[in-house]
Motif scaffolding. Sequence first.
Motif, short mmCIF file in Angstrom:
data_model
loop_
_atom_site.label_atom_id
_atom_site.label_comp_id
_atom_site.label_asym_id
_atom_site.label_seq_id
_atom_site.Cartn_x
_atom_site.Cartn_y
_atom_site.Cartn_z
N ALA A 177 48.75 45.49 84.28
CA ALA A 177 48.35 44.86 85.55
C ALA A 177 49.14 43.58 85.79
O ALA A 177 49.57 43.30 86.92
CB ALA A 177 46.85 44.57 85.53
N PHE A 178 49.36 42.80 84.73
CA PHE A 178 50.12 41.55 84.84
C PHE A 178 51.56 41.83 85.26
O PHE A 178 52.12 41.16 86.14
CB PHE A 178 50.08 40.81 83.50
CG PHE A 178 50.89 39.54 83.47
CD1 PHE A 178 50.43 38.40 84.10
CD2 PHE A 178 52.11 39.49 82.81
CE1 PHE A 178 51.16 37.22 84.09
CE2 PHE A 178 52.86 38.33 82.79
CZ PHE A 178 52.38 37.19 83.42
N GLN A 179 52.17 42.85 84.64
CA GLN A 179 53.55 43.18 84.96
C GLN A 179 53.68 43.71 86.38
O GLN A 179 54.64 43.40 87.08
CB GLN A 179 54.07 44.20 83.95
CG GLN A 179 54.26 43.62 82.55
CD GLN A 179 54.60 44.66 81.51
OE1 GLN A 179 54.40 45.86 81.72
NE2 GLN A 179 55.12 44.23 80.37
N GLU A 180 52.71 44.53 86.81
CA GLU A 180 52.76 45.07 88.17
C GLU A 180 52.60 43.98 89.22
O GLU A 180 53.23 44.00 90.27
CB GLU A 180 51.67 46.13 88.34
CG GLU A 180 51.94 47.42 87.56
CD GLU A 180 50.81 48.42 87.66
OE1 GLU A 180 49.72 48.03 88.16
OE2 GLU A 180 51.00 49.59 87.25
N LYS A 181 51.75 42.99 88.92
CA LYS A 181 51.49 41.93 89.88
C LYS A 181 52.61 40.89 89.93
O LYS A 181 52.93 40.36 91.01
CB LYS A 181 50.18 41.23 89.53
CG LYS A 181 49.73 40.20 90.57
CD LYS A 181 48.34 39.68 90.26
CE LYS A 181 47.88 38.70 91.34
NZ LYS A 181 46.50 38.21 91.10
N THR A 182 53.21 40.61 88.79
CA THR A 182 54.21 39.53 88.73
C THR A 182 55.65 40.03 88.65
O THR A 182 56.58 39.25 88.88
CB THR A 182 53.94 38.63 87.51
OG1 THR A 182 54.14 39.40 86.30
CG2 THR A 182 52.52 38.09 87.53
N GLY A 183 55.83 41.29 88.26
CA GLY A 183 57.18 41.81 88.06
C GLY A 183 57.78 41.38 86.73
O GLY A 183 58.98 41.54 86.51
N ALA A 184 56.95 40.83 85.84
CA ALA A 184 57.43 40.35 84.54
C ALA A 184 57.88 41.50 83.65
O ALA A 184 57.25 42.57 83.63
CB ALA A 184 56.34 39.55 83.84
N SER A 185 58.95 41.29 82.92
CA SER A 185 59.43 42.27 81.94
C SER A 185 58.53 42.22 80.71
O SER A 185 57.67 41.35 80.58
CB SER A 185 60.86 41.95 81.54
OG SER A 185 60.90 40.66 80.90
N GLN A 186 58.76 43.16 79.78
CA GLN A 186 58.00 43.13 78.53
C GLN A 186 58.27 41.84 77.77
O GLN A 186 57.35 41.25 77.18
CB GLN A 186 58.38 44.33 77.65
CG GLN A 186 57.63 44.35 76.31
CD GLN A 186 58.00 45.54 75.46
OE1 GLN A 186 58.39 46.59 75.96
NE2 GLN A 186 57.90 45.38 74.14
N GLU A 187 59.53 41.38 77.78
CA GLU A 187 59.87 40.15 77.07
C GLU A 187 59.12 38.95 77.65
O GLU A 187 58.57 38.13 76.91
CB GLU A 187 61.38 39.89 77.14
CG GLU A 187 62.23 40.84 76.31
CD GLU A 187 62.49 42.15 77.01
OE1 GLU A 187 63.08 43.05 76.38
OE2 GLU A 187 62.10 42.30 78.20
N LEU A 188 59.09 38.86 78.97
CA LEU A 188 58.38 37.74 79.60
C LEU A 188 56.88 37.85 79.38
O LEU A 188 56.19 36.83 79.23
CB LEU A 188 58.69 37.70 81.11
CG LEU A 188 59.90 36.89 81.53
CD1 LEU A 188 60.11 36.99 83.03
CD2 LEU A 188 59.78 35.44 81.10
N THR A 189 56.36 39.06 79.34
CA THR A 189 54.93 39.25 79.09
C THR A 189 54.57 38.74 77.70
O THR A 189 53.50 38.13 77.51
CB THR A 189 54.55 40.73 79.22
OG1 THR A 189 54.88 41.19 80.53
CG2 THR A 189 53.05 40.94 79.00
#
Length: 211
Positions: A177-189
């Motif tokens: 959900a965080f990645q979908e909302k922010t567009g963050a990559s796995q590394e940034l997550t």
Amino acid sequence: MSTLNHTRCRKCGTCCRSNSPVLHIQDLQLIKKGILSGKQLMVLRKGEPAMDNIQGRLVLLKCELIKIRGKNPNLWHCLLHDQSTNLCTIHESRPAQCQALKCWDSEQIRTTYQDQTMSRSHLFSSGSAMEDIIRMHEETCPVDTFVKFTQQALKDDSHAIGELDTMIQRDENIRKAFQEKTGASQELTEYYLGRSFLSLKDWVIKFIRSS
């Protein structure tokens, strides 16, 4: 006291290949200046296992740490080490821990190893949206509970096995959900939320079996 037959860095790269540094508060300027980016960093959460270079073994962390990523998830060879030249790519601006590390004299690194280390509280302001997300994740996916259920699951406790699966799925859902909302990559997550339970599980098992 020196234990080796040299008294200066020989640029052999051994320290860079052995582990990547933890950041200290004075390294915050490296992030603010853009010398280090979130994609190059990751969070190690309080209570999860990590290698203590001074003790030479896996320990459960007593505080949260920010660390430069390794070259891959199972290798702590520092991401910023250039293997073709055997040099650090940000040597002139290297983190405090790297500056303190002298392989011929361990006294300074022993003194500074866990002194004023950086955590997410130094990166994200109080009351910010990111702080709220981090707090929610910590409350719903606590590391100490994950470690406890893993210990019980290794003893074939069926309840613990079920709880582990639930925690892993909850953690994965929050990350997705965080990645979908922010567009963050796995590394940034992993910079914002730390390592996933899915990737942490093998480290926890390794720690339990080595204890």
